[in-house]
Design a protein around this motif. Structure first.
Motif, short mmCIF file in Angstrom:
data_model
loop_
_atom_site.label_atom_id
_atom_site.label_comp_id
_atom_site.label_asym_id
_atom_site.label_seq_id
_atom_site.Cartn_x
_atom_site.Cartn_y
_atom_site.Cartn_z
N MET A 1 0.85 -1.20 0.00
CA MET A 1 0.00 0.00 0.00
C MET A 1 0.88 1.24 0.00
O MET A 1 1.86 1.31 0.73
N ARG A 2 0.54 2.22 -0.77
CA ARG A 2 1.39 3.39 -0.89
C ARG A 2 1.37 4.23 0.38
O ARG A 2 0.35 4.34 1.06
N ASP A 3 2.52 4.83 0.68
CA ASP A 3 2.57 5.75 1.80
C ASP A 3 1.68 6.95 1.51
O ASP A 3 1.52 7.35 0.37
N GLN A 4 1.12 7.52 2.56
CA GLN A 4 0.30 8.71 2.39
C GLN A 4 1.15 9.86 1.87
O GLN A 4 2.19 10.19 2.43
N HIS A 5 0.75 10.46 0.76
CA HIS A 5 1.50 11.58 0.16
C HIS A 5 1.32 12.81 1.04
O HIS A 5 0.23 13.12 1.50
N GLN A 6 2.41 13.52 1.28
CA GLN A 6 2.34 14.70 2.12
C GLN A 6 1.62 15.83 1.39
O GLN A 6 1.96 16.18 0.27
N LEU A 7 0.60 16.39 2.05
CA LEU A 7 -0.14 17.49 1.45
C LEU A 7 0.61 18.80 1.65
O LEU A 7 1.36 18.99 2.60
N ARG A 8 0.37 19.74 0.76
CA ARG A 8 1.04 21.03 0.77
C ARG A 8 0.18 22.03 1.52
O ARG A 8 -0.81 22.53 1.01
N ASP A 9 0.56 22.28 2.80
CA ASP A 9 -0.15 23.30 3.60
C ASP A 9 -1.66 23.07 3.59
O ASP A 9 -2.43 24.02 3.44
N ASP A 10 -2.08 21.83 3.77
CA ASP A 10 -3.50 21.48 3.83
C ASP A 10 -4.27 21.80 2.54
O ASP A 10 -5.50 21.76 2.53
N SER A 11 -3.58 22.17 1.50
CA SER A 11 -4.27 22.42 0.23
C SER A 11 -4.51 21.10 -0.48
O SER A 11 -3.83 20.11 -0.21
N PRO A 12 -5.48 21.05 -1.40
CA PRO A 12 -5.75 19.78 -2.09
C PRO A 12 -4.58 19.35 -2.96
O PRO A 12 -3.78 20.18 -3.42
N GLU A 13 -4.48 18.04 -3.16
CA GLU A 13 -3.44 17.53 -4.05
C GLU A 13 -3.68 18.05 -5.46
O GLU A 13 -4.81 18.16 -5.92
N ARG A 14 -2.60 18.34 -6.16
CA ARG A 14 -2.67 18.83 -7.53
C ARG A 14 -2.49 17.64 -8.46
O ARG A 14 -1.55 16.84 -8.30
N SER A 15 -3.37 17.53 -9.45
CA SER A 15 -3.35 16.33 -10.28
C SER A 15 -3.30 16.66 -11.77
O SER A 15 -3.72 17.74 -12.21
N ILE A 16 -2.79 15.69 -12.53
CA ILE A 16 -2.85 15.69 -13.99
C ILE A 16 -3.70 14.48 -14.38
O ILE A 16 -3.45 13.37 -13.90
N LEU A 17 -4.68 14.68 -15.24
CA LEU A 17 -5.53 13.58 -15.70
C LEU A 17 -4.97 13.03 -17.00
O LEU A 17 -4.49 13.78 -17.85
N ALA A 18 -5.06 11.71 -17.17
CA ALA A 18 -4.54 11.07 -18.38
C ALA A 18 -5.47 9.94 -18.80
O ALA A 18 -6.10 9.29 -17.97
N ARG A 19 -5.51 9.73 -20.12
CA ARG A 19 -6.32 8.62 -20.64
C ARG A 19 -5.73 8.11 -21.94
O ARG A 19 -5.33 8.90 -22.81
N LEU A 20 -5.68 6.79 -22.06
CA LEU A 20 -5.31 6.14 -23.31
C LEU A 20 -6.58 5.64 -23.98
O LEU A 20 -7.36 4.91 -23.37
N ILE A 21 -6.81 6.08 -25.22
CA ILE A 21 -8.00 5.69 -25.96
C ILE A 21 -7.62 4.66 -27.01
O ILE A 21 -6.76 4.91 -27.86
N LEU A 22 -8.25 3.49 -26.95
CA LEU A 22 -7.99 2.42 -27.90
C LEU A 22 -8.98 2.47 -29.05
O LEU A 22 -10.07 3.06 -28.92
N PRO A 23 -8.67 1.84 -30.19
CA PRO A 23 -9.52 1.96 -31.38
C PRO A 23 -10.96 1.49 -31.19
O PRO A 23 -11.88 2.03 -31.80
N ASP A 24 -11.18 0.50 -30.32
CA ASP A 24 -12.53 -0.06 -30.17
C ASP A 24 -13.36 0.65 -29.11
O ASP A 24 -14.48 0.23 -28.80
N GLN A 25 -12.86 1.72 -28.53
CA GLN A 25 -13.56 2.40 -27.45
C GLN A 25 -14.44 3.54 -27.96
O GLN A 25 -14.04 4.28 -28.85
N THR A 26 -15.62 3.67 -27.34
CA THR A 26 -16.50 4.80 -27.62
C THR A 26 -15.98 6.02 -26.86
O THR A 26 -15.73 5.93 -25.65
N VAL A 27 -15.83 7.13 -27.55
CA VAL A 27 -15.24 8.32 -26.92
C VAL A 27 -16.30 9.42 -26.83
O VAL A 27 -16.97 9.75 -27.81
N GLU A 28 -16.44 10.00 -25.63
CA GLU A 28 -17.37 11.10 -25.42
C GLU A 28 -16.80 12.38 -26.01
O GLU A 28 -15.63 12.45 -26.38
N ALA A 29 -17.64 13.40 -26.09
CA ALA A 29 -17.18 14.69 -26.62
C ALA A 29 -16.01 15.22 -25.80
O ALA A 29 -15.04 15.76 -26.33
N ASP A 30 -16.10 15.05 -24.47
CA ASP A 30 -15.00 15.39 -23.57
C ASP A 30 -14.55 14.09 -22.92
O ASP A 30 -15.16 13.63 -21.95
#
Length: 440
Positions: A1-30
């Motif tokens: 289990m991963r160690d708890q990531h230290q938060l920055r001054d009680d602010s929310p974690e900053r994230s980058i979203l990622a997705r791999l789309i394969l040829p057979d997948q239905t893709v939404e507008a967003d």
């Protein structure tokens, strides 16, 4: 289990979203709209997004080499804490990506499990979440399970020189076994409780998360259950009485919302919570008619119902949030595909009269309230009634056993064939409406 990531001054974690789309997948507008909603629900700040289209995933890093480097630069630019994938990753891919981008990496399943864990309020929900998390994490163990290591395992369970990881796995497996045993007891109790309800027909609300299920239940029953504009606001089942004009009282239940690619371990763990849905006489499938992905959401719900083995249950599609639709063609597009759906607004109560009429008609159409005379020696028919019908009372005479029961219309065949007599129960909703000709 991963160690708890230290938060920055009680602010929310900053994230980058990622997705791999394969040829057979239905893709939404967003393609990342839903993952964005999940991240916000988890209290994570979204800084940027990355999408790659590829014929197949890269074995070691899931994304191609160039995209991994691009992702590393984006993480560095925003000083991001976590990268969240809208895909399921293998343990090796997670480890390789974390090394490559120098940030924590979560996949879709882990994020959903985290959201459920934060929202679990009852003992039953906490058990289900812990089981799902352990089953997900077991093949990913690589650090000490400090919260489990204090549990005694008994004499002889640890051999000399055994690696800590092996001990951790055994501890996790033991906890999984214990949780399954405890949840099995909960399931049996829930089945008995639901089956014991004889006072009224049961209707269960199902649907995609954030489709307005809890808002609809509040509007129909004044239930005052939690209703928020967020994903997975409701994790526990609530049941309330719903008085339908000119029909009578039914028991209405609201439970956890579904989502695309809902983790299998989560569906299995929440089996007891979904028992109301499994045993309901009618399902109200609530969909957000204003969503541009409404068709995909409807399909996702049917897929989960199929996993639960209840896809053939009588279902009434309810198109909610019509007050949020400005262009009538948007609603007409959905009604063209689902002409029997009922458009409503849980917020303004528009369409409720049509909904009440449709529910009354569906319940009346599918179930008969009847009295059946059975020969005392016909054990096969008596057993059939016990298994297929809701037996409300039994009267034992010298020559006949009279059973008062509510039974699905589809289960009437053996009763028509073998019963000594069938008649509508005096004063029932079906006394002169829709019963088989030999009954009415």
């Amino acid at each position: 289990m991963r160690d708890q990531h230290q938060l920055r001054d009680d602010s929310p974690e900053r994230s980058i979203l990622a997705r791999l789309i394969l040829p057979d997948q239905t893709v939404e507008a967003d393609p990342l709209e839903e993952l964005h909603g999940l991240a916000i629900t988890a209290g994570i700040e979204v800084c940027d997004e990355l999408i790659q289209r590829r014929s197949r995933p890269e074995t070691s890093t899931f994304l191609g080499k160039g995209k991994v480097e691009e992702l590393r630069l984006i993480v560095e630019r925003y000083d991001a804490d976590v990268v969240i994938f809208d895909n399921d990753l293998s343990p090796g891919q997670v480890r390789n990506l974390e090394k490559a981008v120098n940030a924590k990496v979560l996949d879709r399943t882990e994020l959903i499990l985290d959201i459920f864990a934060a929202g679990a309020r009852t003992h039953e929900a906490r058990l289900a979440i812990e089981l799902a998390q352990l089953e997900y994490s077991l093949p990913r163990l690589k650090r000490m399970w400090t919260h489990l290591s204090r549990q005694a395992m008994g004499v002889g369970m640890r051999g000399p020189g055994e690696k800590q990881l092996e001990v951790d796995r055994r501890l996790a497996q033991k906890r999984i076994f214990d949780l399954k045993q405890e949840l099995a007891k909960v399931e049996r109790r829930r089945e008995q409780q639901v089956a014991a309800r004889k006072e009224a027909p049961t209707v269960s609300i199902v649907g995609y998360t954030n489709a307005g299920k809890s808002t609809l239940m509040n509007a129909l029953t004044d239930a005052k259950v939690l209703a928020k504009d967020k994903l997975f606001a409701t994790l526990d089942t609530r049941t309330r009485r719903w008085q339908i004009p000119n029909w009578g009282m039914v028991l209405l239940s609201d439970t956890v919302g579904f989502i695309r690619d809902l983790p299998h371990t989560l569906v299995a763990s929440f089996k007891s919570t979904l028992e109301e849905t499994r045993q309901a006489d009618l399902l109200l499938h609530v969909a957000d008619a204003s969503s541009p992905t409404v068709f995909d959401q409807i399909s996702a719900v049917y897929k989960v119902l199929q996993e639960l083995g209840i896809e053939e249950k009588d279902t009434l599609l309810v198109l909610n949030k019509i007050d949020a639709i400005d262009n009538p063609s948007v609603l007409n597009r959905v009604l063209d595909r689902y002409p029997n759906a009922v458009p409503v607004s849980a917020k303004s109560k528009k369409g409720f009269v049509s909904l009440e009429e449709a529910v009354g008609e569906a319940l009346g159409r599918e179930f008969y309230d009847i009295e059946v005379d059975v020969l005392p020696g016909d054990g096969k028919l008596l057993a059939y009634l016990e298994s297929k019908a809701e037996v409300l009372s039994r009267q034992y005479g010298e020559q006949m056993v009279t059973i008062h029961a509510r039974i699905p219309a589809g289960a009437m065949g053996p009763i028509r064939r073998d019963a000594a007599a069938i008649r509508p129960t005096p004063g029932s909703h079906h006394a002169n409406d829709g019963l088989p000709s030999e009954v009415a």
